[in-house]
Write an enzyme that holds these catalytic residues in place. Structure first.
Site, PDB file in Angstrom:
ATOM      1  N   HIS A  96     -21.750  -5.503  -5.107  1.00  0.00           N
ATOM      2  CA  HIS A  96     -20.965  -6.204  -6.128  1.00  0.00           C
ATOM      3  C   HIS A  96     -21.180  -5.564  -7.493  1.00  0.00           C
ATOM      4  O   HIS A  96     -22.232  -5.013  -7.775  1.00  0.00           O
ATOM      5  CB  HIS A  96     -21.399  -7.672  -6.211  1.00  0.00           C
ATOM      6  N   MET A 223     -16.044 -13.196  -6.310  1.00  0.00           N
ATOM      7  CA  MET A 223     -16.577 -12.043  -7.049  1.00  0.00           C
ATOM      8  C   MET A 223     -16.543 -10.762  -6.218  1.00  0.00           C
ATOM      9  O   MET A 223     -17.340  -9.852  -6.443  1.00  0.00           O
ATOM     10  CB  MET A 223     -18.020 -12.332  -7.478  1.00  0.00           C
ATOM     11  N   SER A 224     -15.613 -10.676  -5.259  1.00  0.00           N
ATOM     12  CA  SER A 224     -15.619  -9.498  -4.371  1.00  0.00           C
ATOM     13  C   SER A 224     -14.208  -9.209  -3.866  1.00  0.00           C
ATOM     14  O   SER A 224     -13.228  -9.666  -4.454  1.00  0.00           O
ATOM     15  CB  SER A 224     -16.539  -9.779  -3.176  1.00  0.00           C
ATOM     16  N   HIS A 259     -25.910 -21.587  -5.394  1.00  0.00           N
ATOM     17  CA  HIS A 259     -25.699 -20.514  -4.412  1.00  0.00           C
ATOM     18  C   HIS A 259     -26.163 -20.930  -3.007  1.00  0.00           C
ATOM     19  O   HIS A 259     -25.549 -20.546  -2.006  1.00  0.00           O
ATOM     20  CB  HIS A 259     -26.415 -19.243  -4.862  1.00  0.00           C
TER      21      HIS A 259
HETATM   22  N1  HPA Z   1     -16.833 -19.021  -8.078  1.00  0.00           N
HETATM   23  C1  HPA Z   1     -16.993 -17.704  -7.888  1.00  0.00           C
HETATM   24  N2  HPA Z   1     -17.457 -17.185  -6.753  1.00  0.00           N
HETATM   25  C2  HPA Z   1     -17.755 -18.030  -5.761  1.00  0.00           C
HETATM   26  C3  HPA Z   1     -17.621 -19.416  -5.902  1.00  0.00           C
HETATM   27  C4  HPA Z   1     -17.126 -19.941  -7.125  1.00  0.00           C
HETATM   28  O1  HPA Z   1     -16.963 -21.162  -7.326  1.00  0.00           O
HETATM   29  N3  HPA Z   1     -18.022 -19.977  -4.714  1.00  0.00           N
HETATM   30  C5  HPA Z   1     -18.375 -18.958  -3.891  1.00  0.00           C
HETATM   31  N4  HPA Z   1     -18.227 -17.776  -4.526  1.00  0.00           N
END
Ligand code: HPA
Length: 288
Positions: A96, A223-224, A259
């Site tokens: 990432h 984010m990917s 997370h």
């Molecule tokens: N935002 C960004 N990335 C993520 C999210 C989120 O709420 N949930 C899992 N990946």
């Protein structure tokens, strides 16, 4: 870090061709598999790698030019073998931007798959739900995307087999989406559909950002995934994308984002995703 000297967080423009060539040669020396499908597994979704028959496993850190995947939930392993009779390479984990990698490194696993000769790339990820009807545990077919990462792995000289200005009017293959919907209906797996928006991270979004994304037309945020679809489309490879909605995006639920919660929802939904992916491959996704 990988074993190629001089390649780390930042890949020099001119290094990219050599790095990919070295990585392909290394993987070809470890397995005879000629993959027809490549599958990238997102956060908490690594269990599908257990479905690979006759697996040859290569830790990312052993592949020249590949940094070690460092984040919890990303094992960082390439697994070559067969799924539903289809020769495949499964990437468990990815790189990432928020780990400090440049755009070329985030696209490296996908470029390796493309160079290995895949016909179809399946990208999965964990994402926050913006569309109000999306619930944690839902699977969402990606039918379009918005790139708000500010990065693009295609910047620089054009790599072998890629085109300078790839068309993005339909990056997510319609036929593969129909196939996935048929398989999901047959398996009794609810499958939603929507627009995935990629941000830089690693901080989750603010409530104001989520309201902005909603107005921009995003249904889910993560984010990917966008770097990989860009390089695949630049090389003409068909792409299927599936987001697992792990949480309502910030401000759409009472509790703050965590997370561990993302990973836990991933583990619980992993079975539906596994059945969907196996079914899509069995239905001939990679045979055209
Ligand atoms: N935002 C960004 N990335 C993520 C999210 C989120 O709420 N949930 C899992 N990946």
């Amino acid at each position: 870090m990988g074993s190629t000297a001089g390649v780390g967080m930042r890949m020099g423009m001119d290094d990219r061709e050599r790095v990919i060539g070295d990585a392909v040669a290394f993987v070809r020396a470890r397995t005879d598999i000629q993959p027809r499908a490549g599958i990238v597994l997102g956060s908490g979704l690594g269990a599908f790698a257990d479905d690979v028959e006759g697996p040859v496993r290569v830790p990312f850190g052993e592949i020249p030019g590949f940094p070690d995947a460092s984040i919890a939930g990303h094992a960082g392993t390439l697994t070559a073998g067969h799924v539903s009779g289809v020769p495949c390479i499964v990437m468990q984990g990815r790189f990432h931007r928020y780990e400090g990698h440049d755009a070329a490194t985030t696209a490296l696993p996908a470029r390796l798959l493309v160079r290995m000769g895949i016909r179809v790339l399946v990208l999965t990820n964990a994402a926050g739900g913006i569309q109000r009807t999306l619930q944690p545990g839902d699977l969402m077919l990606i039918d379009d995307h918005i790139n708000l990462t500010g990065a693009n792995p295609l910047i620089g000289s054009v790599l072998e087999g890629e085109t300078r200005f790839p068309d993005m009017s339909e990056p997510w293959d319609r036929e593969l989406q129909r196939l996935a919907e048929d398989v999901a209906a047959g398996e009794g797996i609810p499958l939603r559909r929507g627009v995935y928006c990629a941000l830089h991270g690693p901080s989750y979004e603010t409530r104001a950002e989520v309201r902005m994304l909603e107005r921009l037309g995003a249904d889910a945020v993560g984010m990917s995934t966008v770097p990989e679809v860009l390089v695949a489309r630049a090389a003409g490879v068909r792409v299927l994308g599936i987001s697992l909605i792990t949480n309502p995006a910030a401000g759409l639920a009472a509790s703050p984002l965590d997370h561990d919660e993302v990973l836990e929802v991933g583990r619980r939904a992993a079975d539906a995703l596994r059945r969907l992916l196996r079914g899509v491959l069995a239905a001939g996704a990679a045979s055209a």
